[in-house]
Write a protein that holds these residues in place. Sequence first.
Motif, PDB file in Angstrom:
ATOM      1  N   ARG A  52      81.433 -45.537 110.316  1.00  0.00           N
ATOM      2  CA  ARG A  52      81.437 -43.444 110.055  1.00  0.00           C
ATOM      3  C   ARG A  52      80.769 -43.654 108.373  1.00  0.00           C
ATOM      4  N   LEU A  53      81.391 -44.579 107.643  1.00  0.00           N
ATOM      5  CA  LEU A  53      80.433 -44.723 106.747  1.00  0.00           C
ATOM      6  C   LEU A  53      79.039 -44.777 106.120  1.00  0.00           C
ATOM      7  N   VAL A  54      78.511 -46.082 107.631  1.00  0.00           N
ATOM      8  CA  VAL A  54      77.248 -46.155 107.482  1.00  0.00           C
ATOM      9  C   VAL A  54      76.406 -44.488 108.050  1.00  0.00           C
ATOM     10  N   ASP A  55      77.202 -43.936 108.779  1.00  0.00           N
ATOM     11  CA  ASP A  55      76.117 -42.361 109.392  1.00  0.00           C
ATOM     12  C   ASP A  55      76.592 -41.174 108.169  1.00  0.00           C
ATOM     13  N   TYR A  86      76.760 -42.058 104.796  1.00  0.00           N
ATOM     14  CA  TYR A  86      75.781 -42.738 103.216  1.00  0.00           C
ATOM     15  C   TYR A  86      74.509 -43.812 103.384  1.00  0.00           C
ATOM     16  N   GLY A  87      73.921 -43.965 105.488  1.00  0.00           N
ATOM     17  CA  GLY A  87      73.420 -45.157 105.523  1.00  0.00           C
ATOM     18  C   GLY A  87      73.446 -46.688 105.480  1.00  0.00           C
ATOM     19  N   GLN A  88      72.533 -47.202 106.378  1.00  0.00           N
ATOM     20  CA  GLN A  88      73.314 -48.405 106.491  1.00  0.00           C
ATOM     21  C   GLN A  88      73.003 -49.491 105.200  1.00  0.00           C
ATOM     22  N   ARG A  89      71.536 -49.698 104.778  1.00  0.00           N
ATOM     23  CA  ARG A  89      71.549 -50.044 103.424  1.00  0.00           C
ATOM     24  C   ARG A  89      72.608 -50.145 102.412  1.00  0.00           C
ATOM     25  N   ARG A  90      73.094 -49.262 102.096  1.00  0.00           N
ATOM     26  CA  ARG A  90      74.428 -48.522 101.123  1.00  0.00           C
ATOM     27  C   ARG A  90      76.080 -49.309 101.965  1.00  0.00           C
ATOM     28  N   VAL A  91      76.127 -49.712 102.718  1.00  0.00           N
ATOM     29  CA  VAL A  91      77.696 -49.863 103.491  1.00  0.00           C
ATOM     30  C   VAL A  91      77.855 -51.177 103.905  1.00  0.00           C
ATOM     31  N   LEU A  92      75.943 -51.959 104.917  1.00  0.00           N
ATOM     32  CA  LEU A  92      76.110 -52.878 105.349  1.00  0.00           C
ATOM     33  C   LEU A  92      76.227 -54.109 104.414  1.00  0.00           C
ATOM     34  N   ARG A  93      75.904 -54.085 103.247  1.00  0.00           N
ATOM     35  CA  ARG A  93      75.651 -55.638 102.566  1.00  0.00           C
ATOM     36  C   ARG A  93      76.889 -55.331 101.286  1.00  0.00           C
ATOM     37  N   PRO A  94      77.667 -54.767 100.662  1.00  0.00           N
ATOM     38  CA  PRO A  94      79.293 -55.231 100.723  1.00  0.00           C
ATOM     39  C   PRO A  94      79.622 -55.341 101.734  1.00  0.00           C
ATOM     40  N   ALA A  95      80.112 -54.611 102.987  1.00  0.00           N
ATOM     41  CA  ALA A  95      81.066 -54.733 104.126  1.00  0.00           C
ATOM     42  C   ALA A  95      80.837 -56.933 104.293  1.00  0.00           C
ATOM     43  N   THR A  96      79.401 -56.996 104.171  1.00  0.00           N
ATOM     44  CA  THR A  96      79.137 -58.032 105.085  1.00  0.00           C
ATOM     45  C   THR A  96      79.714 -59.099 104.023  1.00  0.00           C
ATOM     46  N   LEU A  97      79.294 -59.125 102.932  1.00  0.00           N
ATOM     47  CA  LEU A  97      79.687 -59.624 101.357  1.00  0.00           C
ATOM     48  C   LEU A  97      81.151 -60.665 101.448  1.00  0.00           C
ATOM     49  N   ARG A 135      77.195 -34.413 105.950  1.00  0.00           N
ATOM     50  CA  ARG A 135      78.172 -33.379 105.654  1.00  0.00           C
ATOM     51  C   ARG A 135      78.245 -34.081 106.656  1.00  0.00           C
ATOM     52  N   ALA A 136      78.319 -34.982 107.619  1.00  0.00           N
ATOM     53  CA  ALA A 136      79.702 -35.586 108.222  1.00  0.00           C
ATOM     54  C   ALA A 136      81.122 -35.566 107.775  1.00  0.00           C
ATOM     55  N   ARG A 137      81.435 -35.510 106.641  1.00  0.00           N
ATOM     56  CA  ARG A 137      82.673 -35.504 105.357  1.00  0.00           C
ATOM     57  C   ARG A 137      83.269 -34.446 105.480  1.00  0.00           C
ATOM     58  N   GLN A 138      82.412 -33.674 105.982  1.00  0.00           N
ATOM     59  CA  GLN A 138      83.134 -32.571 105.883  1.00  0.00           C
ATOM     60  C   GLN A 138      84.052 -31.258 106.969  1.00  0.00           C
ATOM     61  N   THR A 160      76.282 -44.086 115.248  1.00  0.00           N
ATOM     62  CA  THR A 160      77.061 -44.951 115.165  1.00  0.00           C
ATOM     63  C   THR A 160      78.792 -45.375 115.267  1.00  0.00           C
ATOM     64  N   GLU A 161      79.059 -44.213 114.775  1.00  0.00           N
ATOM     65  CA  GLU A 161      80.356 -44.709 115.051  1.00  0.00           C
ATOM     66  C   GLU A 161      81.120 -44.426 115.922  1.00  0.00           C
ATOM     67  N   GLY A 162      80.384 -43.867 117.435  1.00  0.00           N
ATOM     68  CA  GLY A 162      80.871 -43.868 118.623  1.00  0.00           C
ATOM     69  C   GLY A 162      80.792 -44.253 119.462  1.00  0.00           C
ATOM     70  N   MET A 163      79.414 -45.836 118.872  1.00  0.00           N
ATOM     71  CA  MET A 163      78.730 -47.102 119.738  1.00  0.00           C
ATOM     72  C   MET A 163      80.239 -47.728 119.373  1.00  0.00           C
ATOM     73  N   THR A 164      80.497 -47.896 117.927  1.00  0.00           N
ATOM     74  CA  THR A 164      81.558 -48.812 117.075  1.00  0.00           C
ATOM     75  C   THR A 164      82.804 -48.543 117.677  1.00  0.00           C
ATOM     76  N   TRP A 165      83.372 -47.133 118.760  1.00  0.00           N
ATOM     77  CA  TRP A 165      83.882 -47.752 119.660  1.00  0.00           C
ATOM     78  C   TRP A 165      84.415 -48.512 119.873  1.00  0.00           C
ATOM     79  N   VAL A 166      83.737 -48.242 121.149  1.00  0.00           N
ATOM     80  CA  VAL A 166      83.645 -48.626 122.568  1.00  0.00           C
ATOM     81  C   VAL A 166      83.688 -50.458 121.558  1.00  0.00           C
ATOM     82  N   SER A 167      82.682 -51.039 120.779  1.00  0.00           N
ATOM     83  CA  SER A 167      82.930 -52.394 120.500  1.00  0.00           C
ATOM     84  C   SER A 167      84.478 -52.176 119.864  1.00  0.00           C
TER      85      SER A 167
END
Length: 412
Positions: A69-72, A74-85, A200-203, A334-341
């Motif tokens: 949901r954060l990726v949707d 803020y973008g993949q780069r800003r979220v994936l790197r700290p999560a992976t660490l 805008r998904a935040r709103q 992206t969030e929808g696909m992740t919910w299935v995962s």
Amino acid sequence: MPSPYRALFAAPGSKAFSAAGFVGRMPLSMMGIGVVTMVSQLTGRYGLAGALTATIALAAAAIGPQISRLVDQYGQRRVLRPATLVALAASAGLLLAAHFDWPEWVLFVCAAGIGSVPSLGAMIRARWASVYRGTPQLHTAYSFESVVDEVCFIFGPIMSIGLSTAWFPEAGPLLAACFLAVGVFWLTAQRATEPAPHPRARQDGGTALRSPGLQVLVATFVATGTIFGAVDVVTVAFADEQGHKRAASVVLALYAAGSCVAGLVFGLLRPKGAPGRRWLLGVCMMAVSMIPLLLVGNLPLLAVALFVAGLAIAPTMITTMSLIEEHVPRAQLTEGMTWVSTGLAVGVALGSSFAGWVIDAAGARAGYGVPAISGAVAVAVGFLGYRRLSRPAPGRGGTVEQHSEREERHVA
């Protein structure tokens, strides 16, 4: 490679992000089975091994959709790197705790931390959707990615189990963590193909899981994931009882190979009609394919049965991605696909735990009752929720296949 697949990579950057996704998804097939092998090697306790795997899966189920949901937004780069660490630090802690025989609660805390691993499959499919949205090529792209998933499950368990049994118990999970680091940082370095965020998904204050159709898919895949989690744990135990524990990796690879073959063929087709019907048929086929596992008495027969069972997996997963496109708003794809995962992860957790308990109590052959029962539950949930799959989300008038059919009628 057949021409429809080769044509996919005419899009600039597609080869690079797909390759990064392949590397980054290897832990999906390596970490869980690696933990099972590591803990069973060090302690001989399949119940503990299954519980740790379940903890990883449940943590991923809780954290994964929030990351996506954060990726949707803020973008993949800003979220994936700290999560992976965070996931990498937790992986290191788990290996150290297992090696030095630290208290069990440390194992479970670290296992929970591994749950912050991002859903790389969803990230790559989101990139394909950004490139080929509304075209028949998207069906081929989803098929290709399902094949990549299965290739990971062919080679991942072989490497993870093989290294942990032949080298040292922690080797499989360690290599999985290395693949995760390389894959995520390679993917996030590719900015040109990164899907645009939707701030805008935040709103709207909502989640993709509000979609009734997505709820059906997720609930069904909880039961389906239980099949996968149980099959992994029981197969390792069954091979161990037969005196050939290393052979479990080959048997599980054949399970994935069946799905890989089916996915390659399915990607060459242009299926017609309602995808919901194909999806329900696939769920039924997966359930029926679990019945022969109750009857096998040796590893060669088990390998054949699992290969046949695997034929139903990829077409069902591919159709699921098409249904997500229909039932989830674009800003939450992206969030929808992740919910299935996530549904799969919860199921894997349940399957690993239940199977571990059954194995400890009654032996490996009895453990195959867990996936058989889970398949029946998946069919029941699929039938009960089938009507919801006929109601797409507002503004999502149909799947890629249905758009293609309308285009063909217009041309005619």
